[in-house]
Design a protein around this motif. Structure first.
Motif, short mmCIF file in Angstrom:
data_model
loop_
_atom_site.label_atom_id
_atom_site.label_comp_id
_atom_site.label_asym_id
_atom_site.label_seq_id
_atom_site.Cartn_x
_atom_site.Cartn_y
_atom_site.Cartn_z
N SER A 54 1.74 7.51 17.34
CA SER A 54 0.31 7.49 17.66
C SER A 54 -0.46 8.58 16.92
N LYS A 55 0.21 9.39 16.14
CA LYS A 55 -0.44 10.50 15.43
C LYS A 55 -1.17 9.99 14.19
N ASN A 56 -2.21 10.75 13.81
CA ASN A 56 -3.01 10.42 12.64
C ASN A 56 -2.16 10.47 11.36
N ALA A 57 -1.21 11.39 11.31
CA ALA A 57 -0.36 11.51 10.11
C ALA A 57 0.39 10.21 9.84
N TRP A 58 0.88 9.55 10.92
CA TRP A 58 1.58 8.27 10.75
C TRP A 58 0.62 7.19 10.26
N THR A 59 -0.58 7.16 10.80
CA THR A 59 -1.57 6.17 10.38
C THR A 59 -1.89 6.32 8.89
N GLU A 60 -2.08 7.55 8.46
CA GLU A 60 -2.38 7.81 7.05
C GLU A 60 -1.19 7.46 6.16
N LYS A 61 0.01 7.80 6.59
CA LYS A 61 1.22 7.50 5.80
C LYS A 61 1.41 5.99 5.69
N SER A 62 1.14 5.27 6.77
CA SER A 62 1.24 3.81 6.77
C SER A 62 0.29 3.21 5.73
N LYS A 63 -0.93 3.72 5.70
CA LYS A 63 -1.91 3.25 4.70
C LYS A 63 -1.43 3.57 3.29
N GLU A 64 -0.87 4.76 3.10
CA GLU A 64 -0.39 5.18 1.79
C GLU A 64 0.73 4.26 1.29
N ILE A 65 1.67 3.92 2.18
CA ILE A 65 2.79 3.06 1.79
C ILE A 65 2.29 1.67 1.41
N ARG A 66 1.35 1.14 2.16
CA ARG A 66 0.77 -0.18 1.81
C ARG A 66 0.12 -0.13 0.44
N GLU A 67 -0.63 0.96 0.20
CA GLU A 67 -1.32 1.11 -1.08
C GLU A 67 -0.31 1.22 -2.23
N ARG A 68 0.74 2.02 -2.05
CA ARG A 68 1.77 2.17 -3.09
C ARG A 68 2.48 0.85 -3.37
N ALA A 69 2.59 -0.01 -2.35
CA ALA A 69 3.23 -1.31 -2.52
C ALA A 69 2.24 -2.37 -3.02
N ASN A 70 1.04 -1.92 -3.38
CA ASN A 70 -0.02 -2.81 -3.87
C ASN A 70 -0.39 -3.88 -2.85
N TYR A 71 -0.27 -3.53 -1.58
CA TYR A 71 -0.61 -4.42 -0.47
C TYR A 71 0.15 -5.75 -0.55
N LEU A 72 1.44 -5.64 -0.91
CA LEU A 72 2.33 -6.81 -0.99
C LEU A 72 3.60 -6.52 -0.21
N CYS A 73 4.18 -7.58 0.35
CA CYS A 73 5.50 -7.45 0.98
C CYS A 73 6.50 -7.18 -0.13
N GLU A 74 7.27 -6.10 0.01
CA GLU A 74 8.17 -5.70 -1.06
C GLU A 74 9.39 -6.62 -1.18
N VAL A 75 9.83 -7.21 -0.09
CA VAL A 75 10.95 -8.16 -0.15
C VAL A 75 10.48 -9.45 -0.81
N CYS A 76 9.33 -9.95 -0.41
CA CYS A 76 8.78 -11.17 -1.03
C CYS A 76 8.57 -10.96 -2.52
N ARG A 77 8.02 -9.82 -2.89
CA ARG A 77 7.76 -9.53 -4.30
C ARG A 77 9.06 -9.51 -5.10
N ASP A 78 10.12 -8.96 -4.51
CA ASP A 78 11.42 -8.93 -5.18
C ASP A 78 11.99 -10.34 -5.35
N GLN A 79 11.60 -11.25 -4.45
CA GLN A 79 12.06 -12.64 -4.53
C GLN A 79 11.13 -13.51 -5.37
N GLY A 80 10.10 -12.89 -5.96
CA GLY A 80 9.18 -13.62 -6.83
C GLY A 80 8.02 -14.28 -6.09
#
Length: 139
Positions: A54-80
């Motif tokens: 519930s902390k703000n740090a987790w919310t920000e980290k979650s946004k950062e990970i989505r951004e780094r993944a280009n807002y794509l599912c990483e497993v789906c992207r690996d499967q094309g």
């Protein structure tokens, strides 16, 4: 008087002699309609784990990970495939197992809801997810 009796008869529930069944949206099994399934409720067991998430740090980290993944599912992207709807950030090693990995980029991966459910059930190999997270971080 007859109207009152008719109304009372209409509202009276008739007991079922045989149970009715339905497919559960949480676990996919067939249950009696009166059965309350608890599948999926065990994900965040401890109050400590809920508090950490519930902390703000987790919310920000979650946004950062989505951004780094280009807002794509990483497993789906690996499967094309390209999946950008209903994305969630998954902890590869559970927070309840190691709280120090809560905000570790190499322990977090962006997944669609379907792959997140599979990862939580252990249907996707942990080493595979770790390799995808490492690949994302090394790019």
């Amino acid at each position: 008087m007859k109207c009152r009796l008719l109304l009372q008869n209409r509202t009276r529930k008739i007991p079922r002699s045989s149970p009715m069944y339905k497919s559960c949206s949480k676990c996919g099994k067939i249950h009696d309609t009166r059965f309350k399934c608890n599948a999926g409720n065990e994900i965040y067991k401890s109050m400590q784990e809920r508090h950490l998430r519930s902390k703000n740090a987790w919310t920000e980290k979650s946004k950062e990970i989505r951004e780094r993944a280009n807002y794509l599912c990483e497993v789906c992207r690996d499967q094309g495939k390209i999946t950008y709807d209903d994305l969630e950030v998954h902890h590869i090693t559970k927070v309840r197992d190691d709280e120090s990995l809560l905000l570790d980029n190499y322990n977090l991966i962006c997944l669609c809801q379907e792959h997140h459910k599979q990862a939580d059930k252990g249907l996707i190999d942990k080493d595979y997810l770790l390799s995808l997270a490492k690949r994302r971080e090394d790019e």
